[in-house]
Design an enzyme around this catalytic site. Structure first.
Site: not given
Length: 919
Positions: A197, A628
């Site tokens: 990223d 998550d």
């Protein structure tokens, strides 16, 4: 930008797009059959064994002791005792110190509620085990539908995420990739993707080196059955490496491979300098060329040295072209938040048939060893100013789309860059649960997190075994464990936001409803009602809403029903519902072509998610720093269940911060995410009826537990306030109070001992967890609540930095970080609690000793609770002292300020010449 791998050969003739009756995307290629599944089974001779006894792939055992178990009886008994105790406390206030009594009773009621939220989901813990032999017999043995015994297992895409090569060293990431490429699973069915990223060329070139080294390392591991297949971890093992090794050339091969790995490490470590020198060389060449052009324009007159040149300080690749990602000298189109999308297939799609090695004098003798390695691709999504890229969740969703176009593995395993595969057969163990009867209703399989490099005493409870071996094992007996960010195998179809098959049929809530998915990719449709439960149906294609939900890539949407079909269990028994015929996954994966890779580039562009439901109901969910937990919650909320897979040999291993400051900041991020969940629509209060009651309680606790810090801080000051004032939370230490206190404490100890027994953790680990609960609760959790309130009320955004994966500066001491003291504002509250309690102990003893009428019972009550607080704070105090046990200067300063403040307050409230009498 499209970067093609030099090792990838494209074959346009073999790529199947619209062959009659055939649908193929990536590795998903299967022949459409217009007959029913039953007809398929009869045609391949399956009807002969459909009535044979079912052979399960997994088994589970309830370890709590049945419905009437000692654990459940003790929990119920403690609930009753707590109810009587709190009732007695409310009915018997301390009229001499109502303020002290009021604060204590409020805290105790909250603690009782908090304990109830924590213990109720633990009522049904279970153990599971996978039968790998049964999996092999079912999927990899000759049968009427599979005469050659070729593997009929579904494909798996493995995702690894990284963002900053300075905090996540490329060598650590490369070792993780090597452990993945060496897994024991059909090679042609595994694809590995890394998401960078940060768009860093250092990560890119390190991965290229890793793939090159994998061509030697992976066959070596297969030849000698090496475990673990992370070379750094393997060569660091202290035990005898020759144990259970029988091949005579093992020692020679290992010595040669160790030398190759050392050279590989040197190349990785030398990449930053090599890239800088290369860039400086190319930039100097460009500057020279620019000056020559200026000289030509000026009629042969050279410009001055200080004359500005229109030459950017670019970062260059080895092939002499500009790196399309982030440059060392950032500029427009080449910074961390502004660069093109990059996709590079670094290792070609493996051959369908094994490729055996040979005796190469320059390397090793790989005769009889399959030398193929899985496909590996580097992905860095496009980033542009003005777009919300949604951090890690956005990067994961970009990988989901790119992998669907390239390989479309029906299952996805995601790992952090520092969590490597410790058990090479872990994919097979996970597949046992997905391919078992009823496995089509499992959305993901969570593996426990295990850590290396933790100090032997585990001072700050980094192993977190109470959570991973206790809470998560208990949740497995309900609707399944939570998703904890890494070490998780997903069903791709569940990530797309669909409901589980046959849910209505299983629950009986709305009658028997048959859910069917047609094999035709053009008939995959979604119900876009805003209820978070979107079934796949077969309504008219005009109103399907698929493009609006998933984006405008028709190639991507065509992969959805294929992934769903390939993830089904085998329909080899009449009790298996929603199964697929055996032999459907034996066909080879078609090679990639340029349009497919171009489409993969398109779906990772920053604009692709506009006006879609990515991050809302599809893929990883946006809006929380703990994406998550929210992602797993959404799946459970649709009716899916998850599985907790504890393997005999650890599935994965990673690193955790052992420094106190880093550990507290890690806990702060988790707690802040929980506060965000509490104030969002993902609060379990708003869950659907598909979330089971005790599972709902567990998710409620996720959002509520940080708020316990407010009451915990107050309660930690109560002993000091009691010693300062000479009062106690009750009128006196009478028999009733002591009886309740003893009963509650003994019951809690017995419950904890039973948890220790069925979870398999050690008593020391349980005690460390209790200590760090107090340390984290009075620091990180409290700050998380304040930050969460600021975000909700004032809209102040919270930013977090990556936890460093690198080791300490002292390479000779692996625990050097443990003794490093890095001051942070999170230290203020625990330090204040320690100092005030110490001062209160001294002043309380002096007050009682020199009192005319000593009240020893109140002193002992205050001392008992004060020592309770200080014993929990001991690891924190030890961490402040560093390696040599020296107290930092800030502690002396803080102690002096607090002592002066307390003395002044005491003098003002109780002057020495006052008229107040003791007693």
């Amino acid at each position: 930008m499209l970067l093609r791998s030099q090792t990838q050969d494209f074959d346009h003739n073999r790529w199947l797009f619209e062959t009659k009756g055939t649908y193929g995307i990536g590795n998903a290629c299967w022949q459409e059959d217009h007959n029913s599944v039953a007809d398929d089974q009869n045609s391949i001779g399956m009807s002969d064994f459909l009535d044979k006894p079912w052979k399960p792939l997994t088994r589970k055992v309830n370890i709590s002791g049945g419905i009437i178990s000692p654990y459940r009886l003790l929990v119920i008994f403690r609930i009753v005792i707590l109810a009587f105790f709190l009732s007695w406390r409310i009915r018997n206030p301390n009229y001499d110190a109502m303020w002290l009594w009021g604060m204590s009773i409020v805290c105790e009621i909250w603690f009782a509620i908090s304990w109830l939220l924590d213990v109720l989901p633990k009522m049904n813990p279970i153990n599971r085990a996978a039968d790998l032999a049964a999996l092999h017999d079912k999927f990899e043995q000759p049968s009427p539908s599979n005469p050659t015994g070729r593997s009929d297992l579904p494909g798996i895409d493995v995702f690894v995420s990284t963002a900053d090569p300075e905090k996540e060293p490329p060598l650590v990431t490369a070792n993780t990739i090597l452990s993945i490429l060496g897994v024991e699973y059909p090679i042609e069915k595994v694809s590995c993707y890394i998401s960078d990223d940060g768009g860093a060329i250092l990560t890119f070139e390190a991965m290229a080196e890793a793939v090159k080294f994998a061509e030697l390392w992976v066959p070596f591991c297969r030849k000698h059955n090496i475990e673990p297949r992370n070379p750094d971890a393997y060569f660091s093992i202290k035990k005898d490496p020759t144990k259970n090794k029988k091949r005579p050339d093992f020692v020679k091969d290992r010595r040669w491979m160790k030398r190759e790995y050392d050279e590989f490490k040197v190349r990785i470590n030398g990449l930053p300098e090599a890239i800088k020198k290369r860039s400086e060389m190319y930039n100097a060449r460009e500057e020279k060329k620019e000056r020559e052009e200026m000289k030509a324009k000026n009629g042969g007159v050279a410009g001055t040295e200080d004359q500005p040149l229109n030459v950017p300080k670019a970062t260059w690749m080895a092939d002499g072209t500009h790196w399309p990602g982030t440059w060392y000298t950032p500029c427009a189109d080449h910074s961390k938040g502004d660069h093109a999308g990059i996709l590079q297939v670094m290792s070609k799609v493996p051959e369908h048939d094994p490729v055996m090695g040979y005796d190469d004098e320059k390397t090793l003798d790989f005769t009889g060893v399959d030398i193929r390695i899985p496909m590996f691709a580097y992905v860095s999504r496009e980033k542009r100013p003005g777009f919300d890229h949604n951090k890690k969740a956005g990067a994961m969703n970009a990988m989901v789309r790119a992998s669907a176009v390239l390989s479309n593995g029906p299952f996805i395993l995601n790992l952090d860059c520092d969590h490597y595969v410790y058990n090479s057969i872990v994919l097979r163990e996970g597949m046992c649960y997905m391919m078992d009867r009823g496995g089509d209703r499992v959305c993901y399989i969570q593996f426990p997190q295990r850590f290396e490099g933790i100090d032997p005493s585990d001072r700050y409870a980094n192993h977190n075994t109470v959570f991973f071996d206790g809470n998560m094992r208990a949740l497995d007996g309900l609707q399944g464990p939570m998703y904890v960010g890494t070490g998780c195998m997903f069903r791709r179809y569940a990530l797309y936001g669909f409901e589980p098959p046959r849910f209505m049929e299983h629950t009986g809530l709305f009658g028997r409803v048959k859910t069917k998915v047609n094999r035709n990719p053009n008939q995959a449709k979604l119900n876009l009602e805003d209820d978070d439960t979107q079934p796949l149906n077969e309504n008219n294609s005009e109103s399907s809403g698929v493009p609006q939900k998933f984006g405008n890539s028709s190639i991507f949407t065509d992969t959805i029903p294929i992934a769903e079909f390939q993830a089904r269990p085998l329909a080899d028994h009449k009790s298996v519902k929603n199964g697929r015929p055996p032999g459907e996954l034996l066909k080879p994966r078609p090679p990639m072509d340029a349009p497919t890779v171009a489409e993969a580039i398109a779906v990772i562009s920053c604009w692709y998610e506009d006006k879609t439901e990515w991050g809302d109901r599809v893929g990883w969910i946006y809006g929380s720093v703990t994406e998550d937990v929210v992602t797993g919650y959404r799946m459970h909320n649709r009716g899916w269940r998850s599985i907790y897979c504890i393997t005999k040999r650890d599935a994965f291993r990673g690193t955790a911060p052992i420094n106190l400051t880093d550990r507290l900041h890690q806990v702060l991020r988790w707690a802040t995410g929980s506060v965000e969940i509490f104030f969002s629509k993902n609060n379990a209060f708003f869950a659907t009826r598909r979330l089971k009651f005790l599972q709902r309680i567990a998710y409620l606790n996720v959002g509520i537990y940080p708020f316990t810090s407010i009451f915990l801080v107050v309660y930690c000051f109560l002993p000091a306030l009691s010693l300062f004032s000479g009062q106690f939370i009750v009128q006196g230490l009478d028999v009733t109070f002591l009886f309740y206190l003893l009963s509650i404490t003994v019951c809690l100890i017995l419950i904890s001992l039973l948890e220790v027994k069925w979870s398999g953790i050690a008593l020391e680990e349980w005690w460390r967890n209790e200590q760090f609960w107090v340390i984290g609760g009075t620091s990180s959790h409290l700050v998380a609540v304040l930050q969460g309130l600021l975000k909700v009320i004032a809209g102040v955004e919270i930013h977090f930095t990556l936890t460093s994966k690198s080791a300490g500066e002292d390479e000779e001491d692996v625990y050097a970080d443990l003794y490093l003291v890095k001051w942070t504002s999170l230290f203020i509250m625990p330090l204040t609690i320690i100092i005030i309690n110490l001062i209160a102990v001294i002043m309380g003893i002096l007050r009682t000793v020199y009192s005319v009428i000593p009240q020893w019972n109140k002193l002992f009550g205050g001392l008992f609770f004060s020592f309770w607080v200080l014993s929990h704070m001991y690891p924190f105090a030890k961490g402040l002292m560093g390696r040599k046990g020296k107290v930092p200067t800030i502690v002396y300063v803080w102690s002096g300020l607090l002592s002066i403040t307390i003395a002044l307050l005491w003098i003002s409230l109780d002057p020495p010449g006052g008229t107040k009498q003791e007693g």
